[in-house]
Design an enzyme around this catalytic site. Structure first.
Site, PDB file in Angstrom:
ATOM      1  N   LYS A  52     -16.165 -20.438  54.227  1.00 45.05           N
ATOM      2  CA  LYS A  52     -17.574 -20.832  54.354  1.00 45.05           C
ATOM      3  C   LYS A  52     -17.763 -22.274  54.818  1.00 45.05           C
ATOM      4  O   LYS A  52     -18.862 -22.636  55.251  1.00 45.05           O
ATOM      5  CB  LYS A  52     -18.312 -20.604  53.033  1.00 45.05           C
ATOM      6  CG  LYS A  52     -18.477 -19.108  52.748  1.00 45.05           C
ATOM      7  CD  LYS A  52     -19.549 -18.846  51.748  1.00 45.05           C
ATOM      8  CE  LYS A  52     -20.922 -18.975  52.355  1.00 45.05           C
ATOM      9  NZ  LYS A  52     -21.975 -18.545  51.459  1.00 45.05           N
ATOM     10  N   ALA A  93     -31.649 -26.065  52.516  1.00 48.90           N
ATOM     11  CA  ALA A  93     -31.231 -24.893  51.726  1.00 48.90           C
ATOM     12  C   ALA A  93     -32.425 -24.107  51.208  1.00 48.90           C
ATOM     13  O   ALA A  93     -33.410 -24.690  50.732  1.00 48.90           O
ATOM     14  CB  ALA A  93     -30.384 -25.349  50.533  1.00 48.90           C
ATOM     15  N   LYS A 177     -41.613 -19.810  50.926  1.00 50.70           N
ATOM     16  CA  LYS A 177     -41.707 -20.950  51.849  1.00 50.70           C
ATOM     17  C   LYS A 177     -43.040 -21.678  51.671  1.00 50.70           C
ATOM     18  O   LYS A 177     -43.108 -22.902  51.753  1.00 50.70           O
ATOM     19  CB  LYS A 177     -41.516 -20.498  53.299  1.00 50.70           C
ATOM     20  CG  LYS A 177     -40.153 -19.922  53.639  1.00 50.70           C
ATOM     21  CD  LYS A 177     -38.965 -20.779  53.236  1.00 50.70           C
ATOM     22  CE  LYS A 177     -38.737 -22.008  54.073  1.00 50.70           C
ATOM     23  NZ  LYS A 177     -37.503 -22.735  53.651  1.00 50.70           N
ATOM     24  N   VAL A 204     -35.617 -19.126  64.872  1.00 56.69           N
ATOM     25  CA  VAL A 204     -34.643 -20.023  65.492  1.00 56.69           C
ATOM     26  C   VAL A 204     -33.572 -19.197  66.209  1.00 56.69           C
ATOM     27  O   VAL A 204     -32.985 -18.287  65.612  1.00 56.69           O
ATOM     28  CB  VAL A 204     -34.000 -20.937  64.430  1.00 56.69           C
ATOM     29  CG1 VAL A 204     -33.064 -21.933  65.090  1.00 56.69           C
ATOM     30  CG2 VAL A 204     -35.080 -21.678  63.625  1.00 56.69           C
TER      31      VAL A 204
HETATM   32  N1  LIG Z   1     -33.428 -19.119  61.088  1.00 60.48           N
HETATM   33  C1  LIG Z   1     -34.730 -19.162  61.299  1.00 60.48           C
HETATM   34  O1  LIG Z   1     -35.263 -18.488  62.186  1.00 60.48           O
HETATM   35  C2  LIG Z   1     -35.609 -20.068  60.468  1.00 60.48           C
HETATM   36  C3  LIG Z   1     -36.943 -20.235  60.862  1.00 60.48           C
HETATM   37  C4  LIG Z   1     -37.767 -21.068  60.124  1.00 60.48           C
HETATM   38  C5  LIG Z   1     -37.280 -21.719  59.017  1.00 60.48           C
HETATM   39  N2  LIG Z   1     -35.985 -21.516  58.632  1.00 60.48           N
HETATM   40  C6  LIG Z   1     -35.524 -22.219  57.438  1.00 60.48           C
HETATM   41  O2  LIG Z   1     -34.346 -22.937  57.759  1.00 60.48           O
HETATM   42  C7  LIG Z   1     -33.513 -22.998  56.604  1.00 60.48           C
HETATM   43  C8  LIG Z   1     -32.142 -22.477  56.959  1.00 60.48           C
HETATM   44  O3  LIG Z   1     -32.243 -21.146  57.429  1.00 60.48           O
HETATM   45  P1  LIG Z   1     -31.022 -20.461  58.188  1.00 60.48           P
HETATM   46  O4  LIG Z   1     -31.590 -19.536  59.182  1.00 60.48           O
HETATM   47  O5  LIG Z   1     -30.058 -21.472  58.596  1.00 60.48           O
HETATM   48  O6  LIG Z   1     -30.450 -19.536  57.027  1.00 60.48           O
HETATM   49  P2  LIG Z   1     -28.985 -19.419  56.437  1.00 60.48           P
HETATM   50  O7  LIG Z   1     -27.978 -19.467  57.527  1.00 60.48           O
HETATM   51  O8  LIG Z   1     -29.009 -18.217  55.548  1.00 60.48           O
HETATM   52  O9  LIG Z   1     -28.839 -20.726  55.555  1.00 60.48           O
HETATM   53  C9  LIG Z   1     -29.407 -20.820  54.274  1.00 60.48           C
HETATM   54  C10 LIG Z   1     -28.658 -21.872  53.515  1.00 60.48           C
HETATM   55  O10 LIG Z   1     -29.262 -22.019  52.212  1.00 60.48           O
HETATM   56  C11 LIG Z   1     -28.217 -21.977  51.244  1.00 60.48           C
HETATM   57  N3  LIG Z   1     -28.695 -21.452  49.965  1.00 60.48           N
HETATM   58  C12 LIG Z   1     -29.299 -20.279  49.700  1.00 60.48           C
HETATM   59  N4  LIG Z   1     -29.525 -20.153  48.382  1.00 60.48           N
HETATM   60  C13 LIG Z   1     -29.033 -21.286  47.793  1.00 60.48           C
HETATM   61  C14 LIG Z   1     -28.945 -21.756  46.453  1.00 60.48           C
HETATM   62  N5  LIG Z   1     -29.371 -21.046  45.415  1.00 60.48           N
HETATM   63  N6  LIG Z   1     -28.381 -22.964  46.249  1.00 60.48           N
HETATM   64  C15 LIG Z   1     -27.899 -23.718  47.274  1.00 60.48           C
HETATM   65  N7  LIG Z   1     -27.937 -23.319  48.562  1.00 60.48           N
HETATM   66  C16 LIG Z   1     -28.501 -22.113  48.809  1.00 60.48           C
HETATM   67  C17 LIG Z   1     -27.167 -21.042  51.829  1.00 60.48           C
HETATM   68  O11 LIG Z   1     -25.935 -21.265  51.182  1.00 60.48           O
HETATM   69  P3  LIG Z   1     -24.752 -20.171  51.186  1.00 60.48           P
HETATM   70  O12 LIG Z   1     -24.059 -20.311  52.527  1.00 60.48           O
HETATM   71  O13 LIG Z   1     -23.900 -20.529  50.050  1.00 60.48           O
HETATM   72  O14 LIG Z   1     -25.422 -18.826  51.042  1.00 60.48           O
HETATM   73  C18 LIG Z   1     -27.182 -21.499  53.273  1.00 60.48           C
HETATM   74  O15 LIG Z   1     -26.389 -22.652  53.438  1.00 60.48           O
HETATM   75  C19 LIG Z   1     -34.208 -22.205  55.514  1.00 60.48           C
HETATM   76  O16 LIG Z   1     -34.956 -23.107  54.723  1.00 60.48           O
HETATM   77  C20 LIG Z   1     -35.141 -21.301  56.292  1.00 60.48           C
HETATM   78  O17 LIG Z   1     -36.252 -20.915  55.541  1.00 60.48           O
HETATM   79  C21 LIG Z   1     -35.131 -20.722  59.332  1.00 60.48           C
END
Ligand SMILES: NC(=O)c1ccc[n+]([C@@H]2O[C@H](COP(=O)([O-])OP(=O)(O)OC[C@H]3O[C@@H](n4cnc5c(N)ncnc54)[C@H](OP(=O)(O)O)[C@@H]3O)[C@@H](O)[C@H]2O)c1
Length: 343
Positions: A52, A93, A177, A204
């Site tokens: 990871k 996160a 959110k 994204v």
């Molecule tokens: N991707 C999109 O389209 C998009 C759009 C708008 C906003 N966002 C926001 O961007 C951020 C990242 O999204 P992403 O797409 O990159 O998703 P992602 O790849 O699933 O990343 C989520 C991250 O949050 C961590 N996480 C989840 N639960 C946690 C906990 N209890 N304690 C500590 N860490 C935790 C995960 O850790 P683990 O690796 O250990 O699971 C991972 O590193 C989020 O806030 C999301 O809402 C994303």
């Protein structure tokens, strides 16, 4: 306000913390921050899990400038060590789970309580000037209105009561959110010493350094891969959010850093490059990639977007998007080819 320098340039912060660093959006941000010369304290849930964290340790300059810390959103005080000594924090996160077994405990509570946990660590550290919280347009776009072409700006909030009462797919993510972002902005108002800014990206896309293909990249290009389950999910996104709005991951990182470095940034910032519907995206893809035989007939989803999230505030502050639809899609296609998901 700019007190420190990186590569001879004034900066708001030089040592920053990035929470949730293993994820798609945050790992790209870590890469960009290291390129720019920042020292990065990255929080991950399990630093010992080499599968990871390998993609973070492999980033150039990680050896000298990246330090991993163990932290979990649901553990009070868990972020204190990582944030101690930082002058800026990127809180990224959040549980990204659209079909949780227990919506309150798996998604909503960790997002809201976890954000406050991170902010309390910032207050305790005493050195943090600004926190850039990554929210989503899931906190701005979701409402029951039948009105078409709704202009969505930073004054718009998702209707949490509607989500809780109707429970459409992925409802808990929208609630999480919205409540987490509202809690973060309120915390910033209450703690005069801490500057809290939020960014609201749309879907994204682009490529990734994570070992797994990010959900949103596969989802957006499902019309090309022909993954029926993802095509259904994409239609749901349009029905619930009102549009399939897209932004390149590199533009999101640039905007996050811009908001950290820009002393006059305040409040919320929508971050969206493209606004489109599923039928419009299908027509675009079938023209640009005729070899994939994209379906363009959709009777069950509106032909045009219902909402139009605007990045005017971000652009008027001096930010410019580098990636338009052609680059976003072309890069996604090349990326999926490298992962064996497209021929
Ligand atoms: N991707 C999109 O389209 C998009 C759009 C708008 C906003 N966002 C926001 O961007 C951020 C990242 O999204 P992403 O797409 O990159 O998703 P992602 O790849 O699933 O990343 C989520 C991250 O949050 C961590 N996480 C989840 N639960 C946690 C906990 N209890 N304690 C500590 N860490 C935790 C995960 O850790 P683990 O690796 O250990 O699971 C991972 O590193 C989020 O806030 C999301 O809402 C994303």
């Amino acid at each position: 306000m700019a007190a420190a320098t990186i590569n001879g340039k004034d900066c708001y912060a030089t040592t920053v913390c990035v929470t949730g660093a293993t994820g798609f959006v945050a790992s790209w941000l870590v890469k960009r921050l290291l390129e720019k010369g920042y020292t990065v304290h990255a929080t991950v849930r399990d630093p010992e899990n080499k599968m990871k964290v390998r993609h973070l340790l492999d980033i150039p300059k990680a050896g000298e400038k990246l330090k991993l810390f163990r932290a979990d959103l649901i553990e009070e005080g868990s972020f204190d060590a990582a944030i101690n000594g930082c002058d800026g924090v990127f809180h990224v996160a959040s549980p990204v789970d659209f079909t949780p077994k227990d919506p309150e405990n798996d998604v909503i509570k960790p997002a809201v309580d976890g954000t406050l946990n991170v902010l309390r660590a910032c207050t305790k550290a005493k050195t943090v000037k600004r926190v850039v919280v990554t929210s989503s347009t899931a906190s701005a776009c979701i409402n029951e209105s039948e009105e078409q072409d709704q202009y969505i700006d930073e004054t718009c909030w998702t209707d949490v009561d509607f989500l809780r009462s109707k429970e459409p797919p992925a409802w808990a993510y929208g609630v999480a959110k919205t409540l987490a972002e509202q809690a973060a902005l309120q915390y910033g108002k209450d703690d005069a010493g801490l500057d809290v800014v939020t960014i609201n990206p749309v879907l994204v896309v682009g490529s990734a350094i994570t070992p797994n293909v990010p959900y949103t990249v596969g989802l957006t290009l499902s019309l090309l891969t022909g993954n029926d389950q993802s095509i259904e999910a994409l239609k749901w996104i349009q029905k619930i959010y009102g549009a399939v709005s897209l932004v390149h991951v590199d533009d999101v990182s640039s905007a996050q850093i811009f908001l950290m470095e820009n002393p006059s940034a305040y409040g919320r910032y929508i971050c969206s490059a493209i606004n489109i519907s599923v039928p419009q995206l299908a027509h675009y893809l079938s023209k640009r990639y005729p070899q994939y035989n994209v379906t363009t007939q959709f009777d069950d989803v509106p032909p045009i977007p219902k909402v139009n999230p605007s990045s005017k505030k971000l652009v008027d502050s001096g930010f410019s998007f580098k990636f338009g639809i052609d680059q976003i899609i072309d890069e996604g296609v090349e990326y999926l080819k490298t992962k064996g998901l497209l021929d």
